[in-house]
Design an enzyme around this catalytic site. Structure first.
Site, PDB file in Angstrom:
ATOM      1  N   THR A 111      45.967  60.776  11.601  1.00 35.91           N
ATOM      2  CA  THR A 111      46.064  61.944  10.715  1.00 35.91           C
ATOM      3  C   THR A 111      47.138  61.644   9.672  1.00 35.91           C
ATOM      4  OG1 THR A 111      47.595  62.983  12.295  1.00 35.91           O
ATOM      5  CG2 THR A 111      45.285  63.621  12.420  1.00 35.91           C
ATOM      6  N   THR A 147      48.008  64.022  16.429  1.00 40.39           N
ATOM      7  CA  THR A 147      49.012  64.976  15.965  1.00 40.39           C
ATOM      8  C   THR A 147      48.470  65.708  14.752  1.00 40.39           C
ATOM      9  OG1 THR A 147      50.755  63.504  16.753  1.00 40.39           O
ATOM     10  CG2 THR A 147      51.398  65.225  15.205  1.00 40.39           C
ATOM     11  N   GLU A 177      49.729  63.669  22.476  1.00 37.32           N
ATOM     12  CA  GLU A 177      50.281  62.419  23.021  1.00 37.32           C
ATOM     13  C   GLU A 177      51.763  62.327  22.678  1.00 37.32           C
ATOM     14  OE1 GLU A 177      51.432  59.739  21.118  1.00 37.32           O
ATOM     15  OE2 GLU A 177      50.842  60.441  19.125  1.00 37.32           O
ATOM     16  N   CYS A 295      54.452  57.896  12.638  1.00 39.35           N
ATOM     17  CA  CYS A 295      54.513  59.287  13.108  1.00 39.35           C
ATOM     18  C   CYS A 295      55.590  60.112  12.406  1.00 39.35           C
ATOM     19  CB  CYS A 295      54.735  59.318  14.616  1.00 39.35           C
ATOM     20  SG  CYS A 295      53.336  58.694  15.582  1.00 39.35           S
TER      21      CYS A 295
END
Length: 477
Positions: A111, A147, A177, A295
Site C-alpha cells: 500500500t 497496512t 502484521e 513502512c
C-alpha cells in the site's frame, strides 16, 4: 494464551466448524508474494497448514516455486525450500485456483504512498479483491494484513460483496502484521500479539483455526500469545498507531541530537540516561540519520492524510514535524563531511569534488536488502550530488541499491571500499561494520576520517587508532 474480547463479544469462541473446503484445517492463501506474503506463506506452511501463495508476477512465482527467494530475510530460504519439498507450500498466478483452494485468503499486497499526495494507494488491495471475488464458490473469509487507512475493511467488504457471485457468503476480517525486517520469520512464528478485527463469530472462529498451530507452538514453548479481538477500525489503527509512536520516538532522539550538537552534549549518554526510566525505555533511542524502509515513512504520511479526511487532522499534526526531523538528519552528514574535509558549506551544500568517500551501507537497516526510503542511500545520493566520488559496499543490498543509484561505484568487500578513501561514512549498522578493526581499516584508507551515521561504532577505539571521528549528536573529542 491471553485473550481480550471487546464488550460486544464476551464469550470465547467454541470449537471451529469444518472449513468450507472440507479440509481438516483451513487452507490458506496469501495474496501478494512480496516481502510480507512470501514470509507469511512459508511460515504458516512450516506450522503445518496447506498454503498457496498468489501473485500476478509470473517471474516471481517461477522463482518462488523453484525455491529461489527474491528477498534477503534470515531463515526464509530454509523455510521456503523445506515446505516446497513437503508439498504444503505452492505458488500460483491463478486466482481461480486460489478461490478453489482457499478457506482463508490473506491480503498481503503493498500500500505505497500515492504519487499525487501523501495518502495510501489502495489500488493493489482493490485489484486482489475484485480479481478473487468473482471466482469464489463457497463461504470464504478474506483477511487484510496490509497496512491500510482506517475504513478500508468496510470498503473491502463492499467490494467483495459486489463482485462475488450471488449467494456466496464472503466475510471480511482485518489482522494487521507487525513484522520487523531482519526478524520477520521469528515475528510470524512467535508474535508478541495477534489482533483480529471481525464482525461475526464465524470469522473469529476461522481466524482462530487459521492460527491454532501458532498457539500450539507457543504452548510447547511455555509462551503466551496475547490475542485482541476487536472491530475493524481498531484493528486497522493498531499498526499505523504503533508505527507513528515508533517514528516519534526515533525522531525525538534525533531532535535531541540536534540540541546536543548545539550545546556540546553527548546524545548517546543522554539516551542512556533517559532510557533507564521505565516509562521511556531504552529501545529505539539511538540517534542517527533517521528511519526509512517500506513502512514507517509512508505509513505516518498516510495516517496524517486519513486523519485529515475524517476530521481529526489536528490530532496528528505532530507527525509532520516527526517527518521533518527525520529528513533533516540526513543532511547533517553533508555538514559533517564538509567539516572533516575542510570544505566550505554554502547554501547549496559543500563542493566535494576530488574526494573519494566510502559509504558503508545501502539497506535501510541491517539484515535486509531493502533500500526503500533508505536514509543511507539518501546520504550517498547527496554526497554524489556534491561531486564526491562515491564507492558503496553493502553485504546484501547492492543489487537493489544499484537500481536506485546507478552512477556510483559498488564493490564487494569492506576492505575494497575503504582502500584509498579520503572519508568513510557508516550509514547502515551492519555487524560487519561494527566489528571492523579501526587499525586495519586505517592502513587501507587514504585518510583516517570517519562519520558514524548510526552511532554504532566504539568511538573510543576508533579515536585511539588515530581516526578523526564524527558521530551524530556527539561532541568532537
Amino acid at each position: 494464551m491471553t485473550v481480550q474480547y471487546p464488550s460486544t463479544s464476551p464469550v470465547q469462541p467454541q470449537a471451529t466448524s469444518t472449513p468450507p473446503s472440507g479440509a481438516p484445517k483451513p487452507r490458506l492463501t496469501f495474496l501478494g508474494c512480496g516481502y510480507l506474503g512470501s514470509t507469511y506463506a512459508a511460515c504458516f506452511a512450516e506450522l503445518g497448514y496447506e498454503v498457496l501463495g498468489v501473485d500476478i508476477d509470473e517471474a516471481k512465482i517461477a522463482k518462488l516455486s523453484a525455491g529461489e527467494n527474491p528477498i534477503h530475510e534470515p531463515g526464509l530460504d530454509e523455510l521456503l525450500k523445506h515446505n516446497l519439498e513437503s508439498g504444503r507450500l505452492k505458488f500460483t498466478t491463478s486466482y481461480a485456483q486460489a478461490a478453489e483452494f482457499g478457506d482463508v485468503h490473506f491480503i498481503c499486497v503493498d500500500t505505497p504512498q500515492r504519487a499525487d499526495g501523501e495518502a495510501a494507494d489502495l489500488s493493489y488491495v482493490e485489484s486482489v479483491v475484485t480479481t478473487l471475488a468473482p471466482h469464489l464458490t463457497r463461504r470464504t473469509l478474506i483477511v487484510g494484513k496490509s497496512t491500510v487507512p482506517v475504513g478500508t475493511a468496510n470498503w473491502v467488504e463492499e467490494l467483495a460483496c459486489k463482485h462475488a457471485p450471488d449467494g456466496v457468503d464472503v466475510q471480511i476480517a482485518w489482522s494487521p502484521e507487525f513484522l520487523r525486517e531482519g526478524f520477520a520469520c521469528e515475528d510470524v512464528l512467535r508474535p508478541n500479539r495477534v489482533v483480529f478485527g471481525v464482525k461475526s463469530d464465524w470469522a473469529r472462529q476461522m481466524l482462530y483455526a487459521a492460527h491454532k498451530a501458532l498457539f500450539e507452538l507457543a504452548a510447547t514453548e511455555d509462551r503466551e500469545v496475547p490475542v485482541v479481538v476487536t472491530d475493524y477500525a481498531t484493528a486497522e489503527l493498531v499498526k499505523v498507531a504503533a508505527n507513528a509512536f515508533l517514528a516519534t520516538k526515533i525522531s525525538f532522539i534525533n531532535a535531541m541530537a540536534e540540541v546536543c550538537e548545539a550545546a556540546g552534549a553527548d546524545v548517546t549518554l543522554l539516551a542512556k540516561s533517559i532510557g533507564y526510566d521505565s516509562r521511556i525505555g531504552n529501545k529505539f533511542l539511538r540517534a542517527g540519520i533517521g528511519f526509512g524502509g517500506g513502512c514507517l515513512p509512508k505509513d505516518i504520511r498516510a495516517f496524517q492524510a486519513r486523519a485529515q479526511e475524517i476530521g481529526a487532522g489536528e490530532a496528528l499534526r505532530f507527525l509532520h514535524e516527526v517527518d521533518l526531523v527525520n529528513q533533516r538528519r540526513r543532511n547533517r552528514v553533508l555538514a559533517l563531511a564538509a567539516d572533516l574535509l575542510d570544505r566550505p558549506l554554502g547554501p547549496a551544500g559543500p563542493d566535494l569534488a576530488g574526494v573519494r568517500i566510502a559509504v558503508l551501507g545501502a539497506a535501510f537497516k541491517p539484515n535486509t536488502d531493502d533500500v526503500r526510503n533508505s536514509p543511507g542511500l539518501a546520504v550517498a545520493k547527496a554526497l554524489a550530488k556534491a561531486n564526491a566520488d562515491i564507492v558503496i559496499y553493502d553485504p546484501e543490498a547492492t543489487k537493489n541499491a544499484r537500481r536506485e543509484l546507478p552512477d556510483v561505484e559498488y564493490v564487494t568487500s569492506l576492505t575494497e571500499a575503504v582502500t584509498g578513501a579520503d572519508l568513510t561514512c557508516v550509514v547502515t549498522a551492519w555487524d560487519e561494520f561494527r566489528r571492523a578493526d579501526p587499525h586495519a581499516i586505517g592502513e587501507l584508507a587514504s585518510a583516517r576520517r570517519i562519520i558514524d551515521g548510526m552511532n554504532c561504532l566504539d568511538h573510543a577505539s576508533w579515536i585511539a587508532a588515530g581516526w578523526d571521528y564524527r558521530g551524530m549528536g556527539r561532541p568532537i573529542l
